[in-house]
Design an enzyme around this catalytic site. Sequence first.
Site, short mmCIF file in Angstrom:
data_model
loop_
_atom_site.label_atom_id
_atom_site.label_comp_id
_atom_site.label_asym_id
_atom_site.label_seq_id
_atom_site.Cartn_x
_atom_site.Cartn_y
_atom_site.Cartn_z
N SER A 275 0.81 -1.21 0.00
CA SER A 275 0.00 0.00 0.00
C SER A 275 0.85 1.26 0.00
CB SER A 275 -0.89 0.00 1.25
OG SER A 275 -0.06 -0.05 2.39
N CYS A 276 2.16 1.14 0.25
CA CYS A 276 2.96 2.36 0.42
C CYS A 276 4.06 2.54 -0.62
CB CYS A 276 3.60 2.37 1.81
SG CYS A 276 2.36 2.48 3.10
N LEU A 277 4.95 1.55 -0.75
CA LEU A 277 6.14 1.80 -1.58
C LEU A 277 5.78 2.21 -3.00
CD1 LEU A 277 8.82 -0.86 -0.43
CD2 LEU A 277 8.29 1.38 0.51
#
Length: 442
Positions: A275-277
């Site tokens: 969900s972030c990188l």
Amino acid sequence: MEISIIGTGYVGLVTGACLAEKGHRVSCVDIDSRRVDALNRGQAPFFEAELEDLLSRNAGRNLTATTDLHAAVLESDATLIAVGTPFDGQRIDLRAVLAASNQIGAVLRQKPGYHVVVVKSSVVPGTTDQHVLPALEAASGKKAGVDFGVGMNPEFLSEGEAVQEFMHPDRIVLGGIDERTIEVLEKLYRPFDGAPRIRTNTRTAEMIKYASNALLASLISFANEIANLGSALGGIDAVEVMRGVHLSQYFTNRTSEGLPPATAFLKAGCGFGGSCLPKDVNALIAHGRQAGASMRLLEAVIRTNDDQPAKVIGLLKKHFASLDGVRIAVLGLSFKPGTSDVRESPAFPIIRELVSLGATVKAYDPVAMEEAQKVLPELKGLRCASLDSAVAEIDAVVVVTPWKHFHDLPALLRNRNPAVVFVDARRAFDPRSFASYEGIGM
Ligand code: NAD
């Protein structure tokens, strides 16, 4: 041991002085006679902390310098090549390494008994087995692995702290064409007991040196790319930014093996998701573009990541001329173990590509089946209720997410005829546990 070292630059001389201090008898060879004379008077040809102390204690005793390569090699058990390997603007310049190899080989022609030649210079992967070894064989008329050994032992010292770093190494990499060579290297480094050792082949040893330097260079350019974006945006202090980055537990904590947890990110596989990188790196690249600061390093990061799932398909294609009709179980759909989050999971591009190539795909994840099906509705027809059913009647397995639940795979796949092709997209398994194993990066 009796050691000869070719080249008395930073690496050759520091190595020679430190090995002499540890009790080996070392003969340092250089073509520069003034340098040789100075060394025999106990004088260092360049400043390096503590080096002159070592020379004054060992010169004329355990340590001698000479221009006579022939005699030095003849009277030693092993020869280290520590000559320069500059970049000539196009490629690595191996002339000094090859000249030394030819000279050493000519001595081996006349030297009875087994001798080991070790490349200590930094050389690009493949140099030792493709260039140094053939040069030694041609010049000696003898056979590597039978009459003499060939090793690769990269050096990690940095000028200014070279003696301390050699005496207290963070690691010792012992590369060899065979066990016998590596055993000689073990003997050479016996006085450094306690330092972590890696025993490997010559190419991997060569790559360890370059990967280490390339990573350090990438970190510096990364910090500069972030700093330049900060300057373009205004009001951002790069020193504070990096201080905030440094304090991450990924750098400050230690794993059970005593390593910073950031090392978990230095593992090859089928790429990052989550969900972030992907979203944050893409957003920063786009923000930089708007501010007129191009984020070339991060753009390359995304491109490399986007290409990784195709490497998995490539590993399967090594075993099947066509993937049409090949029955393949894709195991693990979440972007990492321990979560049902499937956002940007590399499992999706892998499954899509396999389906488009006509493979008969089965998919299984211990917790993420429902989430995965929302992203990829076709999974409805592909999903399996258990690991056992996923791996029944298949030709190949791809492990995308290294869930602990998959630990039984070696037992589940044992004695299949024909052997199931096992593709380890996370290098989470021991290759020896499978009859037909493929992993990213081997
Ligand atoms: P250098 O240029 O300081 O020394 C090389 C020496 O080899 C010179 O004194 C030269 O006269 C001698 N030489 C060249 N050909 C010779 C031959 N045929 N016979 C005898 N002597 C010969 O090099 P360096 O900085 O010690 O680096 C050596 C290697 O180690 C390079 O591959 C380098 O990349 C690597 N390395 C360097 C460092 C560093 O900090 N300097 C650290 C790790 C690895």
